[in-house]
Design a protein around this motif. Structure first.
Motif, PDB file in Angstrom:
ATOM      1  N   ALA A  10      45.489  55.783  37.721  1.00  0.00           N
ATOM      2  CA  ALA A  10      45.893  54.387  37.540  1.00  0.00           C
ATOM      3  C   ALA A  10      44.911  53.446  38.227  1.00  0.00           C
ATOM      4  CB  ALA A  10      47.300  54.171  38.080  1.00  0.00           C
ATOM      5  N   ALA A  11      44.419  53.830  39.407  1.00  0.00           N
ATOM      6  CA  ALA A  11      43.444  52.998  40.109  1.00  0.00           C
ATOM      7  C   ALA A  11      42.145  52.920  39.313  1.00  0.00           C
ATOM      8  CB  ALA A  11      43.188  53.554  41.508  1.00  0.00           C
ATOM      9  N   GLU A  12      41.737  54.039  38.731  1.00  0.00           N
ATOM     10  CA  GLU A  12      40.517  54.032  37.918  1.00  0.00           C
ATOM     11  C   GLU A  12      40.706  53.177  36.667  1.00  0.00           C
ATOM     12  OE1 GLU A  12      37.316  57.056  35.833  1.00  0.00           O
ATOM     13  OE2 GLU A  12      39.048  57.880  36.873  1.00  0.00           O
ATOM     14  N   ALA A  13      41.878  53.269  36.046  1.00  0.00           N
ATOM     15  CA  ALA A  13      42.156  52.449  34.861  1.00  0.00           C
ATOM     16  C   ALA A  13      42.153  50.966  35.216  1.00  0.00           C
ATOM     17  CB  ALA A  13      43.492  52.845  34.243  1.00  0.00           C
ATOM     18  N   ALA A  14      42.683  50.624  36.380  1.00  0.00           N
ATOM     19  CA  ALA A  14      42.681  49.217  36.813  1.00  0.00           C
ATOM     20  C   ALA A  14      41.254  48.735  37.065  1.00  0.00           C
ATOM     21  CB  ALA A  14      43.529  49.055  38.068  1.00  0.00           C
ATOM     22  N   ALA A  15      40.419  49.594  37.668  1.00  0.00           N
ATOM     23  CA  ALA A  15      39.028  49.226  37.918  1.00  0.00           C
ATOM     24  C   ALA A  15      38.278  49.052  36.602  1.00  0.00           C
ATOM     25  CB  ALA A  15      38.355  50.286  38.781  1.00  0.00           C
ATOM     26  N   LYS A  16      38.552  49.925  35.643  1.00  0.00           N
ATOM     27  CA  LYS A  16      37.884  49.821  34.339  1.00  0.00           C
ATOM     28  C   LYS A  16      38.338  48.556  33.610  1.00  0.00           C
ATOM     29  CE  LYS A  16      36.359  52.431  30.462  1.00  0.00           C
ATOM     30  NZ  LYS A  16      35.309  53.380  30.528  1.00  0.00           N
ATOM     31  N   ALA A  17      39.610  48.204  33.726  1.00  0.00           N
ATOM     32  CA  ALA A  17      40.106  46.978  33.090  1.00  0.00           C
ATOM     33  C   ALA A  17      39.466  45.741  33.721  1.00  0.00           C
ATOM     34  CB  ALA A  17      41.624  46.905  33.201  1.00  0.00           C
ATOM     35  N   ALA A  18      39.311  45.753  35.044  1.00  0.00           N
ATOM     36  CA  ALA A  18      38.664  44.629  35.716  1.00  0.00           C
ATOM     37  C   ALA A  18      37.202  44.521  35.284  1.00  0.00           C
ATOM     38  CB  ALA A  18      38.767  44.793  37.229  1.00  0.00           C
ATOM     39  N   TRP A  19      36.518  45.664  35.162  1.00  0.00           N
ATOM     40  CA  TRP A  19      35.126  45.660  34.730  1.00  0.00           C
ATOM     41  C   TRP A  19      34.999  45.152  33.302  1.00  0.00           C
ATOM     42  CZ3 TRP A  19      32.885  48.640  30.806  1.00  0.00           C
ATOM     43  CH2 TRP A  19      31.498  48.534  30.716  1.00  0.00           C
ATOM     44  N   SER A  20      35.902  45.584  32.419  1.00  0.00           N
ATOM     45  CA  SER A  20      35.818  45.120  31.031  1.00  0.00           C
ATOM     46  C   SER A  20      36.082  43.619  30.941  1.00  0.00           C
ATOM     47  CB  SER A  20      36.764  45.903  30.128  1.00  0.00           C
ATOM     48  OG  SER A  20      38.097  45.603  30.431  1.00  0.00           O
ATOM     49  N   GLY A  21      36.906  43.093  31.824  1.00  0.00           N
ATOM     50  CA  GLY A  21      37.107  41.643  31.881  1.00  0.00           C
ATOM     51  C   GLY A  21      35.831  40.922  32.286  1.00  0.00           C
ATOM     52  N   LYS A  22      35.094  41.507  33.237  1.00  0.00           N
ATOM     53  CA  LYS A  22      33.819  40.909  33.642  1.00  0.00           C
ATOM     54  C   LYS A  22      32.802  40.972  32.502  1.00  0.00           C
ATOM     55  CE  LYS A  22      34.354  41.994  38.521  1.00  0.00           C
ATOM     56  NZ  LYS A  22      33.859  42.795  39.642  1.00  0.00           N
ATOM     57  N   VAL A  23      32.800  42.069  31.750  1.00  0.00           N
ATOM     58  CA  VAL A  23      31.893  42.198  30.605  1.00  0.00           C
ATOM     59  C   VAL A  23      32.244  41.156  29.542  1.00  0.00           C
ATOM     60  CG1 VAL A  23      31.236  43.706  28.683  1.00  0.00           C
ATOM     61  CG2 VAL A  23      31.343  44.615  30.993  1.00  0.00           C
ATOM     62  N   ASP A  24      33.523  40.974  29.295  1.00  0.00           N
ATOM     63  CA  ASP A  24      33.945  39.963  28.318  1.00  0.00           C
ATOM     64  C   ASP A  24      33.499  38.566  28.752  1.00  0.00           C
ATOM     65  OD1 ASP A  24      35.100  41.924  26.763  1.00  0.00           O
ATOM     66  OD2 ASP A  24      37.141  41.568  27.504  1.00  0.00           O
ATOM     67  N   ASN A  25      33.650  38.260  30.044  1.00  0.00           N
ATOM     68  CA  ASN A  25      33.204  36.955  30.547  1.00  0.00           C
ATOM     69  C   ASN A  25      31.702  36.797  30.410  1.00  0.00           C
ATOM     70  OD1 ASN A  25      35.776  36.110  31.195  1.00  0.00           O
ATOM     71  ND2 ASN A  25      35.644  36.811  33.312  1.00  0.00           N
ATOM     72  N   TYR A  26      30.944  37.862  30.636  1.00  0.00           N
ATOM     73  CA  TYR A  26      29.491  37.823  30.506  1.00  0.00           C
ATOM     74  C   TYR A  26      29.093  37.551  29.061  1.00  0.00           C
ATOM     75  CZ  TYR A  26      24.667  39.537  30.417  1.00  0.00           C
ATOM     76  OH  TYR A  26      23.323  39.664  30.239  1.00  0.00           O
ATOM     77  N   PRO A  77      27.568  42.281  34.680  1.00  0.00           N
ATOM     78  CA  PRO A  77      28.313  43.178  35.570  1.00  0.00           C
ATOM     79  C   PRO A  77      27.708  44.569  35.682  1.00  0.00           C
ATOM     80  CG  PRO A  77      29.467  42.942  33.507  1.00  0.00           C
ATOM     81  CD  PRO A  77      28.299  42.009  33.456  1.00  0.00           C
ATOM     82  N   GLY A  78      26.786  44.929  34.800  1.00  0.00           N
ATOM     83  CA  GLY A  78      26.170  46.250  34.859  1.00  0.00           C
ATOM     84  C   GLY A  78      27.083  47.310  34.279  1.00  0.00           C
ATOM     85  N   PRO A  79      26.650  48.566  34.347  1.00  0.00           N
ATOM     86  CA  PRO A  79      27.471  49.643  33.794  1.00  0.00           C
ATOM     87  C   PRO A  79      28.683  49.919  34.676  1.00  0.00           C
ATOM     88  CG  PRO A  79      25.536  50.564  34.822  1.00  0.00           C
ATOM     89  CD  PRO A  79      25.373  49.060  34.864  1.00  0.00           C
ATOM     90  N   PHE A  80      29.696  50.519  34.074  1.00  0.00           N
ATOM     91  CA  PHE A  80      30.914  50.836  34.817  1.00  0.00           C
ATOM     92  C   PHE A  80      30.646  51.973  35.785  1.00  0.00           C
ATOM     93  CE2 PHE A  80      34.883  53.349  35.201  1.00  0.00           C
ATOM     94  CZ  PHE A  80      35.636  52.411  35.874  1.00  0.00           C
TER      95      PHE A  80
END
Length: 125
Positions: A36-52, A84-87
């Motif tokens: 769940a922590a990894e999924a939350a981190a991946k969701a936060a990263w994908s949000g940063k990618v979307d903003n980029y 944001p770079g790669p996940f």
């Protein structure tokens, strides 16, 4: 009689649904919590990618507008888009049991752990 049966059944169903909604779920296993922590981190990263990507699209639209519009003002200084770079996810290190404070505090015992004497009549130290 039929109306009383329907209202009783409705009340029973509503009570059953409320009890199911209030049921306590068991604590997640360490593996499930890590996932769940990894999924939350991946969701936060994908949000940063979307903003980029949104920032880049806005820059392209603004540049096209400035190029085609006759009365366009020059570009104001703005912050560049942050890639944001790669996940990459690094799980937090688990503390050993000793460091987690799971043991009793150090010290000498003043009495045996279980006595037949009630605590109220035990001598004060």
């Amino acid at each position: 009689m039929k109306q009383i049966f329907r209202s009783s059944l409705l009340a029973l169903c509503a009570g059953g649904l409320c009890s199911v909604a209030l049921a306590k779920l068991p604590a997640p296993t360490p593996e499930a919590a890590a996932k769940a922590a990894e999924a939350a981190a991946k969701a936060a990263w994908s949000g940063k990618v979307d903003n980029y990507k949104l920032c880049q699209a806005q820059d392209r639209v603004a540049a096209h507008y400035r190029k085609t519009a006759k009365d366009a003002k020059p570009a104001a200084a703005s912050t560049p888009c942050a890639d944001p770079g790669p996940f990459a996810y690094t799980p937090p290190e688990a503390k050993p049991i000793e460091a987690a404070g799971a043991h009793s505090p150090p010290g000498t015992a003043s009495s045996p752990p279980s006595t037949t004497m009630p605590a109220a009549s035990a001598p004060k130290s």
